[in-house]
Design an enzyme around this catalytic site. Structure first.
Site, mmCIF file in Angstrom:
data_model
loop_
_atom_site.group_PDB
_atom_site.id
_atom_site.type_symbol
_atom_site.label_atom_id
_atom_site.label_comp_id
_atom_site.label_asym_id
_atom_site.label_seq_id
_atom_site.Cartn_x
_atom_site.Cartn_y
_atom_site.Cartn_z
ATOM 1 N N GLY A 23 -10.820 12.753 -11.326
ATOM 2 C CA GLY A 23 -9.528 12.466 -10.687
ATOM 3 C C GLY A 23 -8.602 11.807 -11.693
ATOM 4 O O GLY A 23 -9.065 11.180 -12.670
ATOM 5 N N THR A 57 0.832 -1.188 0.000
ATOM 6 C CA THR A 57 0.000 0.000 0.000
ATOM 7 C C THR A 57 0.871 1.243 0.000
ATOM 8 O O THR A 57 2.106 1.148 -0.127
ATOM 9 C CB THR A 57 -1.035 -0.068 1.148
ATOM 10 O OG1 THR A 57 -1.949 1.022 0.976
ATOM 11 C CG2 THR A 57 -0.419 -0.007 2.534
ATOM 12 N N LYS A 88 3.524 1.289 -3.897
ATOM 13 C CA LYS A 88 2.919 0.517 -4.998
ATOM 14 C C LYS A 88 3.704 0.604 -6.313
ATOM 15 O O LYS A 88 3.652 -0.310 -7.129
ATOM 16 C CB LYS A 88 1.479 0.979 -5.246
ATOM 17 C CG LYS A 88 0.502 0.550 -4.171
ATOM 18 C CD LYS A 88 -0.929 0.913 -4.548
ATOM 19 C CE LYS A 88 -1.872 0.618 -3.403
ATOM 20 N NZ LYS A 88 -3.281 0.822 -3.782
ATOM 21 N N GLY A 100 -16.969 3.330 -1.554
ATOM 22 C CA GLY A 100 -15.712 2.649 -1.886
ATOM 23 C C GLY A 100 -15.461 1.345 -1.162
ATOM 24 O O GLY A 100 -14.420 0.708 -1.375
#
Ligand code: NAP
Length: 277
Positions: A126, A62, A66, A241
């Site tokens: 985004g 994470t 990454k 999410g």
């Protein structure tokens, strides 16, 4: 011998992945343990060498590792290579193979709500790491029309330029996206706007949203961002999410064990940890 899995990142203390995966190992009777490991940026190469040396069975990666982890692995799956980020590693007979399950987890979660994804006209708001994984995976899966809108419009343009898959894309400013909002069937919010503590902000105005549209926000803390709440109040279908988070974990678990796990069970565990839906 007990198998070992991990997630590496920094910060990592609040990761919900150990809770989710350890519950699954117990539920499926697999003798394994999943551990969160804090790894500083300068220690990443040593950490990956160490994990390989102890023959770890697999791990997640994470923020902020990454991208930086990629040259440290033995092999990278083509989709992860195109996305330019790895969040899951499988140890196959001593070789560390990198995958990206963020985009595929997102798409799999979305398919629980929407059929015929390929024919939808999509807007992604985004152009950061999450947008890149979602955009490339959707294009890879045959979604034909995906526009990109970003505060820094040049980043949307360069993301569109980088996509190796066949897709029709326009790069837009946020105000162009607001003006054209009525033309989209599916709107995917991938910026950090709306997240705790900036819960009173929205990335774009929903003035032109169609009530037949579907709005998906990849934030899950809060459970319902202001953007998602206002979309719902305008009559649109919505999704937060949590599905993406759970499904990226489920796909990693499947790569490690061959079992596609009970995602409702995983969702309940995360919801409980977050203090209820
Ligand atoms: P990132 O690479 O840092 O990208 C951030 C994006 O947000 C960029 O497009 C940036 O625009 C935009 N942005 C940030 N502040 C803004 C502002 N004040 N106004 C307008 N736009 C702004 O981050 P990421 O990794 O893509 O993550 C983005 C969000 O997705 C985070 O909230 C993260 O928690 C969430 N996420 C969720 C999951 C899940 O499993 N559900 C997985 C990954 C990420 P500029 O390019 O103009 O800076």
């Amino acid at each position: 011998m007990k198998k070992l899995y991990a997630v590496i990142g920094d910060p990592i203390a609040h990761s919900m992945s150990p809770l989710m995966h350890n519950d699954l190992f117990q539920f499926y009777g697999i003798d394994a343990h999943y551990q969160a490991l804090q790894v500083k940026e300068q220690a990443l190469a040593d950490a990956v060498r160490g994990l390989k040396a102890i023959n770890i069975s697999g791990f997640n990666i994470t923020i902020p590792h990454k991208v930086a982890v990629m040259p440290l692995l033995d092999e990278i799956d083509p989709l992860a290579q195109a996305i330019g980020a790895v969040n899951t590693v499988v140890n196959k007979e001593g070789n560390l193979i990198g995958y990206n399950t963020d985009g595929s987890g997102y798409v799999r979660g979305l398919q629980n709500y929407l059929a015929d994804l390929q024919d939808k006209k999509v807007l992604i708001i985004g152009a950061g790491g999450a947008a890149r994984a979602i955009y490339f995976t959707m294009a890879h899966e045959g979604v034909k029309h995906i526009d990109l809108a970003n505060r820094t419009a040049e980043k949307a343009a360069s993301l569109a330029h980088d996509c190796p898959y066949d897709v029709i894309t326009k790069a837009l400013t946020l105000s162009e996206a607001e003006d054209n909002l009525a033309s989209y069937d599916l709107i995917i919010q991938t910026t950090s706007i709306g997240m705790v503590p900036k819960t009173e902000c929205e990335p774009i105005s929903l003035h032109n949203l169609r009530e037949t549209a579907f709005v998906s926000d990849i934030i899950y803390n809060p459970f319902e961002t202001l953007f998602l709440k206002n979309s719902r109040l305008k009559g649109a279908g919505t999704q937060n999410g949590l599905d993406m988070f759970v499904l990226q974990g489920a796909l990693a678990f499947e790569k490690w064990t061959g079992i596609f796990p009970d995602t409702e069970r995983m969702k309940k565990i995360v919801e409980k940890q977050l203090g209820g839906a």
